[in-house]
Write a protein that holds these residues in place. Structure first.
Motif, mmCIF file in Angstrom:
data_model
loop_
_atom_site.group_PDB
_atom_site.id
_atom_site.type_symbol
_atom_site.label_atom_id
_atom_site.label_comp_id
_atom_site.label_asym_id
_atom_site.label_seq_id
_atom_site.Cartn_x
_atom_site.Cartn_y
_atom_site.Cartn_z
ATOM 1 N N ILE A 1 0.381 -1.126 -0.106
ATOM 2 C CA ILE A 1 -0.267 -0.276 -0.003
ATOM 3 C C ILE A 1 0.786 1.141 -0.155
ATOM 4 N N ILE A 2 0.552 1.937 -0.707
ATOM 5 C CA ILE A 2 1.430 3.485 -1.274
ATOM 6 C C ILE A 2 0.663 4.641 -0.912
ATOM 7 N N LYS A 3 0.957 5.508 0.666
ATOM 8 C CA LYS A 3 -0.102 6.660 0.767
ATOM 9 C C LYS A 3 0.839 7.521 0.444
ATOM 10 N N ARG A 4 -0.099 8.257 -0.327
ATOM 11 C CA ARG A 4 0.899 10.367 -0.909
ATOM 12 C C ARG A 4 0.356 11.411 -0.163
ATOM 13 N N LYS A 5 1.578 11.785 0.406
ATOM 14 C CA LYS A 5 0.665 12.332 1.184
ATOM 15 C C LYS A 5 0.793 13.584 0.794
ATOM 16 N N LYS A 6 0.480 14.564 0.638
ATOM 17 C CA LYS A 6 -0.199 16.470 -0.023
ATOM 18 C C LYS A 6 0.299 16.838 1.185
ATOM 19 N N ILE A 7 1.769 17.647 -0.267
ATOM 20 C CA ILE A 7 2.232 18.972 1.261
ATOM 21 C C ILE A 7 1.474 20.144 0.564
ATOM 22 N N VAL A 8 1.025 20.764 1.918
ATOM 23 C CA VAL A 8 0.982 22.390 1.127
ATOM 24 C C VAL A 8 2.016 23.314 1.562
ATOM 25 N N ALA A 9 2.273 23.718 0.435
ATOM 26 C CA ALA A 9 4.304 24.256 0.792
ATOM 27 C C ALA A 9 3.897 26.000 1.485
ATOM 28 N N GLY A 10 3.637 26.206 2.611
ATOM 29 C CA GLY A 10 3.997 27.564 3.007
ATOM 30 C C GLY A 10 2.679 27.192 4.317
ATOM 31 N N GLU A 11 2.734 25.799 4.435
ATOM 32 C CA GLU A 11 1.582 25.594 5.404
ATOM 33 C C GLU A 11 1.415 26.655 7.461
ATOM 34 N N GLY A 12 0.009 27.145 7.093
ATOM 35 C CA GLY A 12 0.445 28.256 9.155
ATOM 36 C C GLY A 12 0.063 29.438 8.283
ATOM 37 N N HIS A 13 0.462 29.291 7.001
ATOM 38 C CA HIS A 13 0.434 31.016 5.995
ATOM 39 C C HIS A 13 -0.759 31.008 6.031
ATOM 40 N N HIS A 14 -1.857 31.732 5.620
ATOM 41 C CA HIS A 14 -2.759 31.996 4.618
ATOM 42 C C HIS A 14 -3.009 33.726 3.403
ATOM 43 N N GLY A 15 -2.249 33.979 3.558
ATOM 44 C CA GLY A 15 -2.890 35.054 1.884
ATOM 45 C C GLY A 15 -2.155 36.359 3.564
ATOM 46 N N GLY A 16 -2.450 37.073 3.024
ATOM 47 C CA GLY A 16 -2.309 39.215 3.229
ATOM 48 C C GLY A 16 -3.487 39.296 2.991
ATOM 49 N N ALA A 17 -4.819 38.714 3.324
ATOM 50 C CA ALA A 17 -6.012 40.018 2.468
ATOM 51 C C ALA A 17 -6.332 39.391 4.655
ATOM 52 N N TRP A 18 -6.537 39.335 5.002
ATOM 53 C CA TRP A 18 -6.235 39.420 5.988
ATOM 54 C C TRP A 18 -5.699 40.654 7.168
ATOM 55 N N LYS A 19 -4.925 40.956 6.846
ATOM 56 C CA LYS A 19 -3.901 41.994 7.137
ATOM 57 C C LYS A 19 -4.302 43.157 6.432
ATOM 58 N N VAL A 20 -4.912 43.094 5.611
ATOM 59 C CA VAL A 20 -6.022 44.032 4.460
ATOM 60 C C VAL A 20 -6.871 44.555 5.488
ATOM 61 N N ALA A 21 -7.608 44.047 5.619
ATOM 62 C CA ALA A 21 -9.363 43.643 6.637
ATOM 63 C C ALA A 21 -8.571 44.128 7.866
ATOM 64 N N TYR A 22 -7.583 43.804 8.958
ATOM 65 C CA TYR A 22 -7.557 44.241 9.402
ATOM 66 C C TYR A 22 -7.168 45.933 9.919
ATOM 67 N N ALA A 23 -6.505 46.087 9.008
ATOM 68 C CA ALA A 23 -6.242 47.212 8.896
ATOM 69 C C ALA A 23 -7.144 48.566 8.285
ATOM 70 N N ASP A 24 -7.887 47.669 7.860
ATOM 71 C CA ASP A 24 -9.175 48.840 7.475
ATOM 72 C C ASP A 24 -9.847 49.129 8.925
ATOM 73 N N PHE A 25 -10.062 48.032 9.092
ATOM 74 C CA PHE A 25 -11.024 47.602 11.051
ATOM 75 C C PHE A 25 -9.880 48.646 12.025
ATOM 76 N N VAL A 26 -8.644 48.674 11.792
ATOM 77 C CA VAL A 26 -7.891 49.775 13.006
ATOM 78 C C VAL A 26 -8.137 51.642 12.559
ATOM 79 N N THR A 27 -8.276 51.685 11.586
ATOM 80 C CA THR A 27 -8.430 52.399 10.383
ATOM 81 C C THR A 27 -10.114 53.648 10.836
ATOM 82 N N ALA A 28 -10.430 52.847 10.827
ATOM 83 C CA ALA A 28 -12.348 52.748 11.443
ATOM 84 C C ALA A 28 -12.641 52.625 12.228
ATOM 85 N N MET A 29 -11.771 52.137 13.235
ATOM 86 C CA MET A 29 -12.000 52.400 14.849
ATOM 87 C C MET A 29 -11.697 53.492 15.146
ATOM 88 N N MET A 30 -9.872 54.170 14.499
ATOM 89 C CA MET A 30 -9.506 55.080 14.853
ATOM 90 C C MET A 30 -10.558 56.238 14.153
#
Length: 270
Positions: A11-40
């Motif tokens: 039995i051969i098991k193939r494991k899918k490896i996702v590059a950069g595991e734990g990193h979900h892109g930068g879109a959340w940073k933009v949304a968070y920056a907009d939120f902080v700006t709005a609160m300020m």
């Protein structure tokens, strides 16, 4: 063959490896920056609302609002919310006058409406000037505007802590210079003729040389000259009159509030 059939399958098991595991892109940073700006921005707005007065907020609102609000009152509304000292003198009569270079209507309704428009526009301009600096705002505490039988009255009066003239004379204080500069600019919205009336408080009757007549006339002349220095066309001034202490606006004729100058935008028949 039998041995081959008993062999365990591989039995051969193939494991899918996702590059950069734990990193979900930068879109959340933009949304968070907009939120902080709005609160300020929100907290800054809340701070400004708490740190400014109603008059300052109105001045800012008027600055961004080009629409002229027409006052519905015949008088008694000062530039910064003051009350007319003599409400019994307010009102409208039939006749004609000039506002904004135009002849007013023949009837009392059109005449009064035009005078209210002129008063409202002057109030708007002076209030906007008051929003530009604390010095101007404090100066405009001296100003009350109203509509009377004579026309649109811009009254400048003494305050207990801030006289308009120095030492019971006719020499203008800095606050009066500030007021007349702003007033001369505001008066440019109309070509109506102007009268300047001087009034002073009563002095003790025991004085041998009572100065009320000469002082009221001299102060009216000082304001006329200041308005002209501020840009008012000299030909618009129709009369300069000193009324002495004959028209007090308080129960106490010796009160400082009776020291005042009235700059009147006259109806045409005045």
């Amino acid at each position: 063959m039998a041995g081959s059939n008993n062999a365990a399958p591989v039995i051969i098991k193939r494991k899918k490896i996702v590059a950069g595991e734990g990193h979900h892109g930068g879109a959340w940073k933009v949304a968070y920056a907009d939120f902080v700006t709005a609160m300020m921005a929100f907290f800054l707005l809340m701070w400004l609302l708490g740190a400014t007065t109603e008059k300052q907020r109105k001045g800012v609102a008027d600055y961004f609002n080009p629409t002229v609000t027409v006052s519905t009152s015949g008088g008694g509304e000062g530039v910064l919310g003051g009350d007319a000292p003599m409400p019994e003198q307010t009102g409208h009569t039939s006749g004609t006058g000039v506002a904004g270079g135009r002849v007013l209507g023949d009837g009392p309704e059109s005449d009064g409406a035009r005078l209210k428009e002129v008063k409202a526009e002057i109030d708007r301009l002076l209030t906007a000037f008051g929003g530009e600096s604390m010095t101007m705002q404090r100066a405009l505490r001296h100003v009350v505007t109203r509509v009377t039988d004579e026309g649109v009255v811009l009254e400048i009066h003494d305050l207990p802590d801030a006289p308009l003239f120095q030492s019971e004379g006719a020499l203008a204080t800095p606050v009066l210079h500030t007021i007349t500069d702003a007033m001369a600019e505001a008066l440019g919205i109309t070509q109506a003729q102007i009268a300047v009336n001087g009034h002073v408080r009563a002095y003790p009757v025991v004085l041998v040389d009572n100065p009320v007549w000469t002082l009221s006339a001299a102060r009216a002349e000082t304001v006329r000259q200041l308005l002209q220095d501020g840009g008012l066309a000299p030909g618009r001034v129709q009369r300069v009159v000193g009324h002495a202490d004959r028209r007090p606006v308080t129960a106490d004729p010796m009160a400082a509030r009776n020291n005042r100058i009235e700059v009147v935008l006259l109806r045409e028949d005045r």
